[in-house]
Design a protein around this motif. Structure first.
Motif, PDB file in Angstrom:
ATOM      1  N   GLY A 124      10.790 -52.697  60.921  1.00  0.00           N
ATOM      2  CA  GLY A 124      11.932 -53.819  61.050  1.00  0.00           C
ATOM      3  C   GLY A 124      13.398 -53.131  61.216  1.00  0.00           C
ATOM      4  O   GLY A 124      14.231 -53.410  60.560  1.00  0.00           O
ATOM      5  N   VAL A 125      13.590 -52.324  62.193  1.00  0.00           N
ATOM      6  CA  VAL A 125      14.645 -51.737  62.475  1.00  0.00           C
ATOM      7  C   VAL A 125      15.612 -52.657  63.435  1.00  0.00           C
ATOM      8  O   VAL A 125      15.017 -53.727  64.035  1.00  0.00           O
ATOM      9  CB  VAL A 125      14.771 -50.627  63.370  1.00  0.00           C
ATOM     10  N   ASN A 126      16.906 -52.765  63.177  1.00  0.00           N
ATOM     11  CA  ASN A 126      17.989 -53.630  63.878  1.00  0.00           C
ATOM     12  C   ASN A 126      18.286 -53.158  65.090  1.00  0.00           C
ATOM     13  O   ASN A 126      18.919 -53.902  66.054  1.00  0.00           O
ATOM     14  CB  ASN A 126      19.109 -53.893  63.125  1.00  0.00           C
ATOM     15  N   SER A 127      18.194 -51.711  65.725  1.00  0.00           N
ATOM     16  CA  SER A 127      18.534 -51.239  66.745  1.00  0.00           C
ATOM     17  C   SER A 127      18.071 -49.969  66.847  1.00  0.00           C
ATOM     18  O   SER A 127      17.012 -49.367  66.273  1.00  0.00           O
ATOM     19  CB  SER A 127      20.135 -50.994  66.768  1.00  0.00           C
ATOM     20  N   TYR A 128      18.210 -49.184  68.060  1.00  0.00           N
ATOM     21  CA  TYR A 128      17.579 -47.852  68.358  1.00  0.00           C
ATOM     22  C   TYR A 128      18.439 -46.928  69.071  1.00  0.00           C
ATOM     23  O   TYR A 128      19.555 -47.257  69.942  1.00  0.00           O
ATOM     24  CB  TYR A 128      16.740 -48.174  69.601  1.00  0.00           C
TER      25      TYR A 128
END
Length: 349
Positions: A124-128
């Motif tokens: 569940g990351v919000n960005s890369y």
């Protein structure tokens, strides 16, 4: 003019907003969960916005044929063995993210395989964050683009010609992205910082521009902040003598805390410009510090004033302003004056 920004978990990142500060643990954990969680606890006390990791799944990203970038390890025969030792299970990664969440740190991670992207989506990351070596890996960029999440792109090993292709690729897929000036040298020397690239990237791409640092110096990110960097990223280590490929290119925990304070202060200066034409706030101080004309000796009536007769004394307003001395040279006194007396228009013919 409207300035571009990206948004990560409620953080607006771009010109006009505070720098988004990322402390990277990278490989500093040496494959130990205990050490990794200790880093999270320590970094949480520095004031950074995010903590960043690298997700290495050895079989998916590497092979036994990969050479060491720097032959630093006495315990790993192959670079492939090193990546295996650096890896964690999906469940362990979930616990790592939960630890960051509980401490108010944004969990960020660079994937180095499509499988790692799948894991990060499940976590569940919000960005890369895209490392320098993946900028031209359009397979993984396509995988990430399909998530619809914003991307922070390190430009370290890329020429503008290469970077143009990646920028076009992301724009065609409507990916929100930012670019970091980065020099792939460990540790980076002053003549390699490339601080000039920050403005060049701004002019070329009209996206938020940041700075990824490997200098092991606080001054570098401080300078980048003053030059308008919207994102700051740097490696962190407990001690630069610790074993590992990035230790000598990292800041310590104490240095990180000092750096965060510095860049927050610089940001406040940048968003509160001073109008040099407006100095009414100094009126009271000017009265104290500025000076009035006086005489430096006893002088008789009808004496013609010369430069050598004059002194300036605090405070302002008790005599003719010291700035006006040229206007009274050659004028005649209409009375006797004593040494150190203030000199006023009423004393002159």
């Amino acid at each position: 003019m409207k300035y571009p920004y990206i948004e990560i978990a409620g953080h607006k990142i771009g010109q006009g907003f505070p720098p988004f500060v990322i402390a990277e643990i990278g490989q500093a954990h040496e494959g130990s969960l205990g050490i990794l969680h200790s880093y999270i606890d320590a970094i949480a006390q520095t004031g950074v916005d995010a903590v960043k990791f690298q997700m290495h799944i050895a079989e998916a990203e590497s092979s036994e044929h990969e050479p060491f970038r720097v032959k630093f390890s006495l315990e790993d025969k192959l670079r492939f063995d090193y990546w295996k030792r650096m890896g964690f299970s999906l469940e362990q990664w979930k616990d790592i993210k939960l630890h960051c969440d509980n401490l108010g740190l944004e969990f960020m991670c660079s994937p180095f395989s499509n499988l790692a992207v799948d894991w990060l989506e499940e976590i569940g990351v919000n960005s890369y964050k895209i490392g320098s070596g993946e900028v031209n890996n359009f397979l993984i960029l396509e995988k990430i683009a399909r998530t619809g999440k914003p991307v922070i792109l390190s430009s370290g090993m890329s020429s503008y010609k290469e970077l143009e292709k990646t920028v076009l690729f992301l724009k065609e897929r409507n990916v929100d992205f930012s670019i970091l000036q980065c020099t792939t040298a460990y540790p980076t020397q002053p003549n390699q910082y490339g601080l000039n690239i920050i403005q060049e990237l701004k002019n070329r791409y009209n996206v938020p521009i940041g700075f990824s640092d490997h200098s092991a110096k606080t001054e570098t990110c401080i300078a980048a902040t003053a030059l308008g960097a919207s994102i700051l990223e740097f490696h962190v280590v407990f001690d630069r003598q610790i074993f590992g490929p990035d230790s000598k290119s990292s800041l310590t925990i104490a240095e990180t805390k000092d750096l965060v304070t510095a860049v927050r202060n610089i940001n406040q200066a940048l968003i509160n410009p001073i109008n040099k034409n407006e100095n009414t706030a100094f009126s009271e101080l000017k009265q104290i510090f500025e000076k009035s004309l006086a005489v430096n000796k006893d002088l008789a009536k009808n004496h013609v004033l010369t430069f050598d007769d004059l002194e300036s004394k605090k405070p302002k307003g008790f005599g003719i302003d010291a700035s006006q001395f040229q206007n009274i040279i050659g004028k005649t006194l209409n009375k006797d004056v004593k040494k150190w007396d203030f000199l006023n228009e009423t004393d002159l013919l």
